[in-house]
Design a protein around this motif. Structure first.
Motif, PDB file in Angstrom:
ATOM      1  N   TYR A 204      11.657  -7.152 -26.113  1.00 57.25           N
ATOM      2  CA  TYR A 204      12.061  -7.250 -24.571  1.00 57.25           C
ATOM      3  C   TYR A 204      13.369  -7.316 -24.683  1.00 57.25           C
ATOM      4  O   TYR A 204      14.200  -7.872 -25.399  1.00 57.25           O
ATOM      5  CB  TYR A 204      11.642  -8.308 -23.994  1.00 57.25           C
ATOM      6  CG  TYR A 204       9.979  -8.316 -23.802  1.00 57.25           C
ATOM      7  CD1 TYR A 204       9.450  -7.753 -22.583  1.00 57.25           C
ATOM      8  CD2 TYR A 204       9.071  -8.986 -24.593  1.00 57.25           C
ATOM      9  CE1 TYR A 204       8.110  -7.633 -22.386  1.00 57.25           C
ATOM     10  CE2 TYR A 204       7.693  -8.925 -24.332  1.00 57.25           C
ATOM     11  CZ  TYR A 204       7.388  -8.332 -23.003  1.00 57.25           C
ATOM     12  OH  TYR A 204       5.907  -8.325 -23.019  1.00 57.25           O
TER      13      TYR A 204
ATOM     14  N   ARG B 248      14.080   1.081 -22.144  1.00 59.52           N
ATOM     15  CA  ARG B 248      13.060   2.026 -22.779  1.00 59.52           C
ATOM     16  C   ARG B 248      13.802   2.919 -23.935  1.00 59.52           C
ATOM     17  O   ARG B 248      13.211   2.889 -24.837  1.00 59.52           O
ATOM     18  CB  ARG B 248      12.642   3.071 -21.850  1.00 59.52           C
ATOM     19  CG  ARG B 248      11.554   3.960 -21.974  1.00 59.52           C
ATOM     20  CD  ARG B 248      11.344   5.316 -21.199  1.00 59.52           C
ATOM     21  NE  ARG B 248      11.183   5.046 -19.909  1.00 59.52           N
ATOM     22  CZ  ARG B 248       9.781   4.672 -19.250  1.00 59.52           C
ATOM     23  NH1 ARG B 248       8.855   4.704 -19.940  1.00 59.52           N
ATOM     24  NH2 ARG B 248      10.099   4.579 -17.857  1.00 59.52           N
TER      25      ARG B 248
ATOM     26  N   LEU C  17       9.493  -2.879 -25.048  1.00 59.46           N
ATOM     27  CA  LEU C  17       8.080  -2.852 -23.861  1.00 59.46           C
ATOM     28  C   LEU C  17       8.389  -3.205 -22.471  1.00 59.46           C
ATOM     29  O   LEU C  17       7.812  -2.913 -21.432  1.00 59.46           O
ATOM     30  CB  LEU C  17       7.108  -4.205 -24.489  1.00 59.46           C
ATOM     31  CG  LEU C  17       5.860  -3.840 -23.747  1.00 59.46           C
ATOM     32  CD1 LEU C  17       5.041  -2.714 -24.065  1.00 59.46           C
ATOM     33  CD2 LEU C  17       4.904  -5.215 -24.096  1.00 59.46           C
ATOM     34  N   GLY C  18       9.601  -4.064 -22.027  1.00 56.16           N
ATOM     35  CA  GLY C  18      10.015  -4.175 -21.014  1.00 56.16           C
ATOM     36  C   GLY C  18      11.643  -4.484 -20.740  1.00 56.16           C
ATOM     37  O   GLY C  18      12.208  -5.064 -21.521  1.00 56.16           O
TER      38      GLY C  18
ATOM     39  N   LEU D 281       7.336   0.030 -16.977  1.00 58.07           N
ATOM     40  CA  LEU D 281       7.560  -1.035 -18.019  1.00 58.07           C
ATOM     41  C   LEU D 281       7.642  -2.461 -17.126  1.00 58.07           C
ATOM     42  O   LEU D 281       7.663  -2.401 -16.079  1.00 58.07           O
ATOM     43  CB  LEU D 281       9.203  -0.864 -18.170  1.00 58.07           C
ATOM     44  CG  LEU D 281       9.733   0.005 -18.983  1.00 58.07           C
ATOM     45  CD1 LEU D 281      11.100   0.114 -19.205  1.00 58.07           C
ATOM     46  CD2 LEU D 281       9.002   0.376 -20.280  1.00 58.07           C
TER      47      LEU D 281
ATOM     48  N   CYS E  25      11.247  -1.114 -12.504  1.00 59.94           N
ATOM     49  CA  CYS E  25      10.410  -1.326 -13.738  1.00 59.94           C
ATOM     50  C   CYS E  25       9.074  -0.920 -13.464  1.00 59.94           C
ATOM     51  O   CYS E  25       8.386  -0.236 -14.233  1.00 59.94           O
ATOM     52  CB  CYS E  25      10.480  -2.921 -14.352  1.00 59.94           C
ATOM     53  SG  CYS E  25      11.855  -3.366 -15.116  1.00 59.94           S
TER      54      CYS E  25
END
Length: 546
Positions: free
Chosen positions: A252, A262, A267-268, A323, A318
């Motif tokens: 993350y 990204r 992943l986020g 995401l 997001c």
């Protein structure tokens, strides 16, 4: 534990037998078959005999317990490795004790360009103050030193390190004679970590991942970001985890630049995207002032870094990018800003899209009934650290010092979160508190505030399956056919079964319950010892008896 083996292959089949397999597919399972990195079968010892001739490896568990590998949902891997291999002051009992440890460490590392340490906590010391910069200058011989408080939201440093950061004395969070917070802390941290060589950084990451594997941890959620580490640190860790055996690493990146997150492989755009700071450093954002505040001005209620509009904008970006969004929020005012922003995002995109994205909030300590209800409404995962309560809860702990006993008793309300249907994912925030999965489960089951306690089974689920659900995977973190073969093998005492509505008192060993047992986690009982950790069907840790 004994075994007979064939040459290692990605497609080998392994039979584990003669133990206790923690599986909802069969609460009485004593055997398990792993094939092509996935669980192929769980069942009884008698039925396992049919597989014995067709496998590449047979492992005799000799009564050991097999569970899903733990997931630690909040880790700072490089900092954890530096604490493991470097100066760790978390055990220092006084300022004088910390000074002695620092002097010895500096003397033992004359060639290091910079000294980095972690873990001081003045709230536990009789002197009740942090080390002064002149004291640190003398202890280190005038060398650069970066020394974080245990919550990693403030730090003390030497003059030599300050001099490496132009303009730091004019940044917010710099008050001469006090620990650095805010922008000043972030700038100094960046300079300190930039002084590490790539070799030092990789060695620290390896040390952290090896340690995690030795504790039965199969997955860690790395919480990086531009105010926490560096892009090279983050991408280097993801590459290391991909190329070398060890725990999985889910990344993350705490940045409002969604496309940058990204591009880095995150992943986020989540994790420690700071809505506020920490209670220990008086920087968590509160609705009412700190009880022990001895200063005036805007920061007597802490520091808010994001308002509801900021949160809404990030959540919308997001969600539309596919995401996860996520925020570090500890104080009640910061949590109010997060849920108000979530509501604004849901008004724009629709509640269903917000819930489907599985956004998350890290720490979430000062929740109210209203914010808990909002977490449930928006499908937010509470990524929480039960060891915080063990370290700082209670009538005389740091929480009570900062907030007063009445407010302190409301913190970390895990039972209320579960009753509301809020998904829990447990972690350590290591190196803030140590990697210690069974200790984390115990901490939740024996919360210092009894009404916040949850069953050991619920806590175990939050530390295994909960971490997978937090990344959008509902098919993992449990030993059932088809699930990834991420598991740990433990030497432990008698297994006990706790009814779902129990907190800590009514334990049962009645096999008719049909519920897989767990080790005895009552305070004072010995915690299980990991003898083997397996990720994707491959052994990443084997102890002396594993």
């Amino acid at each position: 534990m004994t075994e007979r083996t064939a040459p290692r292959s990605d497609h080998r089949t392994v039979l584990l037998r003669g133990g206790e397999v923690h599986s909802p597919a069969d609460p009485f399972a004593t055997a398990m078959v792993v094939e092509k990195g996935h669980v192929a079968w769980v069942g009884s010892e008698g039925a396992a005999a049919a597989f014995a001739s067709g496998v590449d490896e047979v492992v005799d568990l000799e009564g050991a317990l097999v569970t899903p590998a733990f997931t630690d949902a909040h880790v700072h891997t490089t900092a954890t490795g530096l604490a493991l291999t470097g100066l760790d002051l978390s055990g220092a009992a006084s300022l004088a004790d910390a000074a002695a440890l620092l002097r010895a460490y500096a003397a033992a590392r004359p060639g290091d360009r910079i000294l980095i340490g972690h873990g001081w906590d003045a709230s536990r010391w009789p002197e009740a103050r942090a080390p002064r910069r002149d004291e640190l200058d003398e202890l280190t011989g005038g060398r650069p030193l970066y020394l974080t408080r245990i919550d990693v939201h403030s730090a003390v440093v030497t003059t030599a390190l300050l001099d490496l950061v132009p303009g730091v004395r004019s940044r917010s969070g710099f008050r001469d004679g006090e620990p650095l917070t805010g922008d000043a802390h972030h700038a100094v941290r960046a300079a300190a970590y930039a002084a590490l060589s790539p070799r030092q950084r990789t060695e620290a990451q390896r040390a952290a991942l090896r340690h995690a594997a030795s504790l039965g941890i199969g997955t860690v959620h790395e919480c990086g970001g531009p105010d926490i580490s560096s892009e090279d640190d983050f991408t280097g860790l993801l590459t290391l985890a991909r190329d070398e055996p060890g725990p999985r690493v889910v990344g993350y990146w705490a940045d409002r630049d969604v496309e940058r997150a990204r591009a880095l492989g995150a992943l986020g755009a989540a994790g420690d995207l700071f809505a506020d700071g920490s209670l220990g450093s008086h920087t968590a954002c509160l609705h009412e002032p700190y009880a022990d505040a001895d200063h005036t001005g805007a920061d007597h209620t802490g520091a808010g870094h994001l308002d509801a509009a900021d949160v809404a904008s990030h959540v919308v970006a997001c969600t539309e990018a596919g995401l996860q969004a996520g925020f570090h929020a500890i104080g009640d005012a910061a949590l109010t800003a997060v849920v108000d922003g979530m509501r604004a995002a849901a008004d724009k995109l629709g509640l269903a899209r917000i819930r489907a994205a599985r956004h998350r909030v890290e720490h979430a300590e000062m929740l109210t009934p209203e914010t808990i209800a909002a977490f449930a409404e928006f499908g937010l995962t509470a990524s929480v650290q039960p060891a915080f309560d063990t370290a700082w809860g209670g009538e005389e702990g740091m929480y009570a010092q900062r907030l007063g006993a009445e407010r302190a008793r409301t913190l970390n309300p895990y039972a209320a979160l579960l009753r509301a249907g809020v998904p829990l994912a447990f972690g350590s925030d290591s190196p803030v508190t140590p990697l210690d999965p069974w200790g984390t489960v115990r901490a939740a089951a024996f919360h210092r505030t009894p009404e916040h306690r949850i069953s050991a089974r619920a806590a175990f689920t939050a530390h295994t399956r909960g971490g997978w659900r937090a990344i959008g995977r509902d098919d993992a973190g449990v030993l059932v056919p088809g699930a990834p073969a991420d598991y740990a093998v433990w030497r432990t005492g008698e297994l006990l079964v706790q009814a779902p509505d129990d907190r800590v008192a009514r334990w049962s060993t009645d096999p008719r319950s049909g519920t897989p047992g767990l080790p005895d986690l009552t305070p004072g009982a010995d915690l299980p010892v990991c003898v083997r950790t397996v990720v994707r069907g491959h052994t990443v840790f084997a102890g002396p008896n594993g």
